[in-house]
Structures are given as structure tokens and as C-alpha cells.
Scaffold this motif. Sequence first.
Motif, PDB file in Angstrom:
ATOM      1  N   TRP A 129       0.837  -1.154   0.028  1.00  0.00           N
ATOM      2  CA  TRP A 129      -0.051  -0.204  -0.122  1.00  0.00           C
ATOM      3  C   TRP A 129       0.966   1.169  -0.051  1.00  0.00           C
ATOM      4  O   TRP A 129       1.245   1.652   1.018  1.00  0.00           O
ATOM      5  CB  TRP A 129      -0.905   0.228   1.110  1.00  0.00           C
ATOM      6  CG  TRP A 129      -1.920  -1.033   1.152  1.00  0.00           C
ATOM      7  CD1 TRP A 129      -1.971  -2.222   2.011  1.00  0.00           C
ATOM      8  CD2 TRP A 129      -2.879  -1.329   0.131  1.00  0.00           C
ATOM      9  NE1 TRP A 129      -2.993  -2.849   1.578  1.00  0.00           N
ATOM     10  CE2 TRP A 129      -3.642  -2.294   0.570  1.00  0.00           C
ATOM     11  CE3 TRP A 129      -3.359  -0.488  -0.712  1.00  0.00           C
ATOM     12  CZ2 TRP A 129      -4.798  -2.816  -0.142  1.00  0.00           C
ATOM     13  CZ3 TRP A 129      -4.533  -1.064  -1.642  1.00  0.00           C
ATOM     14  CH2 TRP A 129      -5.260  -2.441  -1.243  1.00  0.00           C
ATOM     15  N   ARG A 238     -16.470  -1.759   4.569  1.00  0.00           N
ATOM     16  CA  ARG A 238     -16.006  -0.998   3.577  1.00  0.00           C
ATOM     17  C   ARG A 238     -16.808   0.386   2.957  1.00  0.00           C
ATOM     18  O   ARG A 238     -17.882  -0.156   2.661  1.00  0.00           O
ATOM     19  CB  ARG A 238     -14.879  -1.362   2.475  1.00  0.00           C
ATOM     20  CG  ARG A 238     -13.866  -2.282   3.125  1.00  0.00           C
ATOM     21  CD  ARG A 238     -13.176  -2.860   2.003  1.00  0.00           C
ATOM     22  NE  ARG A 238     -11.886  -3.831   2.500  1.00  0.00           N
ATOM     23  CZ  ARG A 238     -11.208  -4.711   1.722  1.00  0.00           C
ATOM     24  NH1 ARG A 238     -11.602  -4.869   0.554  1.00  0.00           N
ATOM     25  NH2 ARG A 238     -10.446  -5.426   2.391  1.00  0.00           N
ATOM     26  N   THR A 250     -13.883   7.892   0.871  1.00  0.00           N
ATOM     27  CA  THR A 250     -13.994   6.926   1.803  1.00  0.00           C
ATOM     28  C   THR A 250     -14.358   7.766   3.200  1.00  0.00           C
ATOM     29  O   THR A 250     -14.296   8.764   3.308  1.00  0.00           O
ATOM     30  CB  THR A 250     -12.846   6.155   2.034  1.00  0.00           C
ATOM     31  OG1 THR A 250     -13.221   4.891   2.904  1.00  0.00           O
ATOM     32  CG2 THR A 250     -11.965   6.845   2.672  1.00  0.00           C
ATOM     33  N   SER A 287      -8.183  -1.530  -4.252  1.00  0.00           N
ATOM     34  CA  SER A 287      -8.848  -2.197  -3.435  1.00  0.00           C
ATOM     35  C   SER A 287     -10.253  -2.753  -3.774  1.00  0.00           C
ATOM     36  O   SER A 287     -10.573  -3.807  -3.160  1.00  0.00           O
ATOM     37  CB  SER A 287      -8.952  -0.981  -2.127  1.00  0.00           C
ATOM     38  OG  SER A 287      -9.632  -1.637  -1.114  1.00  0.00           O
ATOM     39  N   ASN A 321      -6.357  -1.050   2.597  1.00  0.00           N
ATOM     40  CA  ASN A 321      -7.453  -1.962   3.581  1.00  0.00           C
ATOM     41  C   ASN A 321      -6.953  -2.946   4.227  1.00  0.00           C
ATOM     42  O   ASN A 321      -5.661  -3.045   4.391  1.00  0.00           O
ATOM     43  CB  ASN A 321      -8.346  -2.457   2.150  1.00  0.00           C
ATOM     44  CG  ASN A 321      -7.717  -3.707   1.346  1.00  0.00           C
ATOM     45  OD1 ASN A 321      -6.781  -4.165   1.934  1.00  0.00           O
ATOM     46  ND2 ASN A 321      -7.991  -3.644   0.215  1.00  0.00           N
ATOM     47  N   ASN A 442     -11.271  -0.433   5.298  1.00  0.00           N
ATOM     48  CA  ASN A 442     -10.216   0.513   4.629  1.00  0.00           C
ATOM     49  C   ASN A 442     -10.297   1.956   5.234  1.00  0.00           C
ATOM     50  O   ASN A 442     -11.194   2.437   5.630  1.00  0.00           O
ATOM     51  CB  ASN A 442     -10.831   0.649   3.200  1.00  0.00           C
ATOM     52  CG  ASN A 442     -11.787   1.732   2.888  1.00  0.00           C
ATOM     53  OD1 ASN A 442     -12.972   1.335   3.275  1.00  0.00           O
ATOM     54  ND2 ASN A 442     -11.675   2.869   2.354  1.00  0.00           N
TER      55      ASN A 442
END
Length: 493
Positions: A129, A238, A250, A287, A321, A442
Motif C-alpha cells: 500500500w 468498507r 471513503t 482495493s 485496506n 479501509n
Amino acid sequence: MKRLIRMILSRTSLILLLVLAQLAFLFYVLNFLSQFLYIQIINYSLSVLIVLYLLVKEENPIYKLTWIMPILIFPLFGGIFYIIYRQQNFGKRILNRYKEIDVERYEHVKHIENPIGNKASKYLNNLNWPVYNQTKTTFLGSGEKMYESLLIDLRNASSFIFLEFFIVSKGEMWDIILAILKEKVSEGVEVKLIYDDFGSSTLPYRYHKKLKSYGIDAVPFNPMRLHLNFAMNYRDHRKIVVIDGVIGYTGGANIGDEYINKIQPFGHWLDAGIRLEGDAVWSLVISFLENYRFQTGNDINYLAYKKETSLPEDGYVAPFNDAPLDKELVSKNMYLSLINEAKTSIEITTPYLIIDNELSEALKLASKSGVDVKVIIPYIPDKKIIFMVTESFVPELMQAGVKVYRYTPGFIHSKIMIIDGVEAMIGTCNLDFRSLYLHFENSVYLNQVNTIKEMSHFFSQTILQSNQVSAVKKKNILYKIFQVILRGFASLM
């Protein structure tokens, strides 16, 4: 009243009743067989062996206790129940597919160098990531602000839209989003939606088929089954939106009218989210596609959804995530890493505060070391029994100097942690066992980003609307006993 009726008549309630019927039948059969001495000896021996196995198993001690206690209290049934329930999981084929998808991520991010090299970024980079430094971030300090911004971006979509949510429930919010999605499909925009089958259980049965008839590629995550299976605990918590590979969202808000305060079952609902624009959206694309592939079994070309952008640098951004299938507790490890790095302040908002010993000790040690630790929890809980467990953690944190506040207008659902005003995390992960150990989550790690100032302002303004817990009210003995019992099973909440 309508909410109660919907809950009683929902698919979740039906499945729960059928599962309870299975449990009752299991206990009846075991009770019948227990009249034979050799069956009793086998069951007792099995329970002893399972307790010994749990003692040496590499797992969180609280999870072990959650199983050991009922097995010892009910040794005749406990061992058998553990084998039937706990050991049932995703099959090897499914787990192997998940591992293959997880490993492939490296090929899509290996060219991205880590621009900062601190502990948190190195840890995330080790899990493939990466950290990006050309991403514009916008903090959205309420569900309403996030919704308003999202609608604008959805209407401007020209290539594709990805949506992934724990809860999609019918109401004004979903009606408007669905109308936009249908319009976009008619314009040739590709639309994919993943929703959790349990979280979205108020939707009609096989609702994904209706969405497919609109041209929306809808996938229910981990569909509920009519049998006991521990894998049913693995829920997709998520919240991800990707638009044209350039814009991403998000945060804490799902798709439901309570998140934008069109209805207020628990007073004012305070949520928060973040909008990303630029390079870091690539990690949100990855993701989403990883989960899409895992759930559908379909291969997909990631590069078809990769967009090149060029934006000025503004700190460092790392979306990531977390999943329960790889035994890597990413969210928990990030919380611990950032808490241990804190020098002056730790600011946390969370709807639930049900933490294991490691996180509890880390917060207490930080406070005792001179770090100003503040935590905001709800005043009006959405789940009263779970809030009783949250309450049980407050006194020990306060004794160590942690300041705990309750958001008096209602329910705070945002999941934010700010460290020294220069690092932060925001996303979907609650400070509870389900998020940290059982759910697909996430979040976004932020470092030296201007948005962190806005997050700190949000926290300060929320403090002004909250009451600091100065003393824990005395409860009657029955309440305390019930609270102790619930805390013993905190890992299941």
C-alpha cells in the motif's frame, strides 16, 4: 415502530431464527446422546483437548477466553459447538484465491517509491500500500457534506463508477443516487456496486438482480446462509467510491437516510469522510477490484481503470485496506504505530470503544507519558448493549488520564485519529473487535497534509458540543454483573 416491524420481518431476523433452531436441535441431540456414558466421556475429553489447543494457539488472548469460558461452563456441549461453528470457514479454494489476489497487488504498485520513509509508511509499503505525494484531499465533516460533494462528482462521471458499502438502504439518499447511476448507465458509463449482504439486509431478496436489470453490475458480499458458519462474521464494512479513476471517497457514512440526518433515530448523526483526487485514488481502485474479484471469481484488467494525473504536492496520502483472511491486523497495527509515535496529542472519534489489552495499554501509556489523549464517543448509542461494553472501558482509561467526551447532540459515527496535528487516519474502522479482527475495512493514512488542520478543527468543534465524562455514574449491582458478562464476550461484538 415501523423500524421495529421492518427489523422483525427482515431477512436477517428470519435467518437468525433458523440458525437458533439449528442450535436448539444440536443441543437437543447432544443432550439425548449424553445419557450414554461413553458419549459423555468423549465430549468432556474433546472439550479439554480444545481448551488445551486454544491455550497454545496463536490468537488474541481475549478471543481465546471468549471460547474457553463457555466450553468450561458447558463442557458437554462446548467442544462440539466449537468444532461445528468456529472451525467452519471459507474453503481452501476461496482462501487461496484471496491470497493470489493479495499477492498480485505488488505488480501494480512496485514502481511507486516511498517518499517519506517513517515507520507507518514503511509498514504500509511492505504490504504493497504505497504512499503518494500528488493527491488533493478534501475533508468532509458531515454525512451531508460528503453526500452533496458525491452527487456532484457522480453526475460528472464519464467513464466508470465503483461503489462499495456496508449498508445500502432504501430511502431518499439511495433513490437519488440510484437515479443518477441509471442515468449514467444510459450514457455508457460502467457502474459496479458491492454491498454487504448482512449490512444491507433490509433490501429486497436478490436485489442485485434488479440492479443488474438496470445495467448496474451489483454484487452482494458474502451472502447470508441458512446454516452455522463462522465465515458469516466476515462482513464488508468498507465504504469506497471511485469515479473515473481520478476521484475517490471513503469515510464512515453508508448509503442510508440517517447518515444525512433525513431521519434521526439516535439524535443528530455526526459522520465524516474524505475526498481524494489524484494519484492516491489508484489504491482505492485496486482495493475495490480486489474485493470484486474475490467475490465474483472473475479476472479483471486493473490497468483499464488506471488514470494518469498531475497535481501539486500536498503532503503524503496512503489509502489501504484490511481483511480478516490474511491474519495481518493492518488497522490495529496502524493505530498502535501512530499512538506509540505520539509526542503531544492524540485525538480520536469512534462510535464504539471496545478494545483489546494492547490498544488499551498503548492509550494509557501515552497519557501517562504526557500525551494529551482525547476520545469522543456517542451520547445516544445506536446499540445499547454494545454501548454498555464501551462504558466499561471508560473508567480505566480515565484513571490513566485519558479524557473521554460524549457527543451530546446524538450519535458520532466518524472514525478519525489525529496525532500531534501532523499525522492522521480516517476511514471505516471502528475501535472495536469486529472492525479490528473480523471485518473487511479501509482507511487513509495522512501525513503533513493541509486537510489534517481541517480535521483538527472538526475535532475541536465537536468537543464544544460534547460533555467530558468527569465521573462514572454508579450502576446497580445487576447492571454491573451484566456489564461484566458482556465484556467477557466483547470480542464477538
